[in-house]
Design an enzyme around this catalytic site. Structure first.
Site, PDB file in Angstrom:
ATOM      1  N   HIS A 100      20.694  17.837  42.091  1.00 38.07           N
ATOM      2  CA  HIS A 100      21.449  17.361  43.259  1.00 38.07           C
ATOM      3  C   HIS A 100      22.110  16.037  42.915  1.00 38.07           C
ATOM      4  O   HIS A 100      21.564  15.239  42.147  1.00 38.07           O
ATOM      5  CB  HIS A 100      20.569  17.252  44.517  1.00 38.07           C
ATOM      6  N   ASP A 102      23.442  13.869  45.411  1.00 35.46           N
ATOM      7  CA  ASP A 102      23.272  12.837  46.427  1.00 35.46           C
ATOM      8  C   ASP A 102      22.027  12.022  46.126  1.00 35.46           C
ATOM      9  O   ASP A 102      21.136  12.471  45.400  1.00 35.46           O
ATOM     10  CB  ASP A 102      23.195  13.449  47.823  1.00 35.46           C
ATOM     11  N   ASP A 133      16.585  10.229  39.956  1.00 36.19           N
ATOM     12  CA  ASP A 133      16.593  11.199  41.052  1.00 36.19           C
ATOM     13  C   ASP A 133      17.940  11.199  41.748  1.00 36.19           C
ATOM     14  O   ASP A 133      18.185  10.400  42.631  1.00 36.19           O
ATOM     15  CB  ASP A 133      15.473  10.829  42.033  1.00 36.19           C
ATOM     16  N   GLU A 164      20.447  16.966  49.434  1.00 33.22           N
ATOM     17  CA  GLU A 164      19.015  17.203  49.282  1.00 33.22           C
ATOM     18  C   GLU A 164      18.178  16.083  49.886  1.00 33.22           C
ATOM     19  O   GLU A 164      17.164  16.330  50.543  1.00 33.22           O
ATOM     20  CB  GLU A 164      18.668  17.375  47.797  1.00 33.22           C
ATOM     21  N   GLU A 165      18.596  14.840  49.680  1.00 30.18           N
ATOM     22  CA  GLU A 165      17.801  13.707  50.144  1.00 30.18           C
ATOM     23  C   GLU A 165      17.774  13.592  51.662  1.00 30.18           C
ATOM     24  O   GLU A 165      16.880  12.958  52.228  1.00 30.18           O
ATOM     25  CB  GLU A 165      18.324  12.403  49.538  1.00 30.18           C
ATOM     26  N   HIS A 430      13.369   6.747  44.986  1.00 29.23           N
ATOM     27  CA  HIS A 430      13.448   6.425  46.414  1.00 29.23           C
ATOM     28  C   HIS A 430      13.176   4.958  46.708  1.00 29.23           C
ATOM     29  O   HIS A 430      13.358   4.516  47.844  1.00 29.23           O
ATOM     30  CB  HIS A 430      12.490   7.281  47.264  1.00 29.23           C
TER      31      HIS A 430
END
Length: 459
Positions: A100, A102, A133, A164-165, A430
């Site tokens: 992903h 995003d 990520d 996705e996030e 994150h």
């Protein structure tokens, strides 16, 4: 062709290793460009154009390595999925490569030791939001395909998700509506990683999630704490009381109706290593009465993601009439997300004090996942990881959630699904100061290239 690199024969393991090593400067260039895109899929925080630019870059990059059917596909949540493919020769298998583009928002810019949107090398690692990520995994896929050089006798499909996030489910619903577009014999979910740097690892379980926003209301408006404090019901105090009911004195999650005594049967996570990986401050205890692996991979875990309340600076002597919190409940395999949502909602209603007005808004749910093993693709990937890293692969659980895995499993029940990638604990995904170890990109790209060649031969 599936590469614009010179030299077209896939070659033996040693030759592939040399090719991947030689491609690492280009991998850094790719990641520098990708990190510069502020691709947070939330128009309230960043312009949607940032995601659009990223999607187009990804599409162009995979077209350049020879995937011929390349396009941007709008999904039901408005995000764009990049899909690029090259059909398999007759009778040959197809491998789906997932990632992903995003990213999570940067959170506290002041907490970053390097520029958030500028790939920065420091102490041997590459820092920047999305460096691991999941833009590091995009570069992993690109580097593997570039290293292969000439045609590999199997089909390849790439899908890069755009939201996705945010957990809004755009790609999940797109797959359900367009099952033939991504059908494959083996699916590599490039959104996980190793137990530690240099330790090749299959992630075999994922926790599901239940996200809710809780609002408590008690007064028509704010009132003076001196004139009314005491009998007047304080919404913020009520929220604090409610949130405290979600953990016991040991730190175990205590949602009525959800078991919290499960045990993890696989590899254990040493406490000292976990404390170092998580940045636990000296003298601060870990929570829960199970092992780290139990708490992380086998049991439910409730996290308060955010609270709407007056900030300390600028606050007045007022009793708050309303307060909100965003809650994230992670659930292990074997727990149904709808049942977990019902249990969480019932618990919140039963533990709201003083007859305060409670609203529970469901934001998102996702089912937990457990992968299978033992097929031809798994055998080929185990050998590829061992060849790349010089040691056998191990297995772990994952505290995070990837709801798409369940959609893939339901839509393509015969496909082998494997979860791996460049993300390891020191990446701090994150969080501020996200980074990636470039050796993980190199080793995982080599493993992927070795897998694609050997799986094609075996199949």
């Amino acid at each position: 062709m599936i590469s614009d690199e010179p030299g077209t024969a896939a070659g033996d393991d040693a030759e592939l290793r040399k090719r991947v090593a030689a491609l690492m400067p280009r991998a850094k260039t790719d990641l520098t460009q990708l990190v510069s895109f502020k691709s947070v899929a939330d128009a309230r925080q960043f312009p949607p154009e940032e995601c659009h630019r990223t999607a187009q870059w990804v599409a162009d990059a995979f077209a350049a390595v020879g995937l011929t059917k390349v396009g941007l596909h709008e999904t039901p949540d408005g995000s764009m999925a990049v899909i690029a493919s090259r059909p398999a020769p007759e009778g040959a298998p197809t491998v789906l490569l997932y990632c992903h583009y995003d990213v999570q928002p940067p959170l506290d810019d002041a907490a970053w030791r390097t520029p958030v949107w500028e790939l920065t090398e420091k102490d041997g690692r590459w820092y920047g939001r999305g460096s691991a990520d999941c833009k590091g995994n995009i570069v992993m896929h690109l580097t593997a395909l570039r290293a292969l050089g000439s045609d590999v006798p199997l089909g390849i499909t790439l899908v890069a998700e755009g939201s996705e996030e945010q957990g809004t489910g755009g790609l999940e619903r797109f797959v359900e509506a367009n099952p033939e577009l991504l059908r494959a014999d083996a699916i590599l979910i490039g959104d996980c990683g190793n137990f530690a740097v240099g330790v090749p690892t299959f992630t075999e379980t994922l926790r599901g999630n239940v996200n809710v926003v809780v609002t408590i209301e008690t007064l028509a408006g704010p009132v003076h704490s001196g004139m009314f404090g005491g009998p007047a019901p304080d919404a913020l105090a009520a929220l604090i009381h409610l949130l405290a009911s979600l953990r016991d004195e040991h730190g175990n999650t205590t949602v009525s109706g959800l078991p919290s005594d499960q045990r993890w049967p696989g590899v254990q996570y040493p406490e000292q290593q976990f404390c170092a990986d998580a940045g636990v401050l000296g003298g601060v205890e870990l929570i829960g009465d199970g092992t780290v692996a139990d708490m992380l991979w086998a049991r439910p875990a409730l996290t308060v993601l955010g609270i709407d309340a007056p900030p300390v600076v600028g606050s007045s002597a007022s009793i708050q009439p309303a307060a909100r919190a965003r809650l994230n409940l992670r659930i292990p395999p074997g727990t149904d997300p709808d049942q977990a949502l019902t249990a969480l909602t019932a618990h919140l209603r039963a533990n709201t004090p003083w007859q305060a007005k409670l609203t529970v808004e469901t934001e998102a749910t996702g089912a937990p996942f457990k992968s299978g093993g033992g097929g031809a693709a798994r055998v080929a990937m185990e050998a590829a990881l061992a060849a790349s890293y010089g040691r056998s692969a191990t297995t772990q659980g994952q505290g995070g959630s990837i709801p798409l895995c369940n959609v893939f499993a339901d839509t393509y029940p015969d496909a082998e699904i494997m979860l791996l990638g460049v993300e390891e604990p020191k990446c701090l995904i994150h969080a501020p100061n996200e980074s990636v170890d470039p050796s993980e990109i190199e080793h995982m790209a080599l493993a992927e290239a070795l897998f694609l060649t050997s799986y094609a031969r075996q199949a």
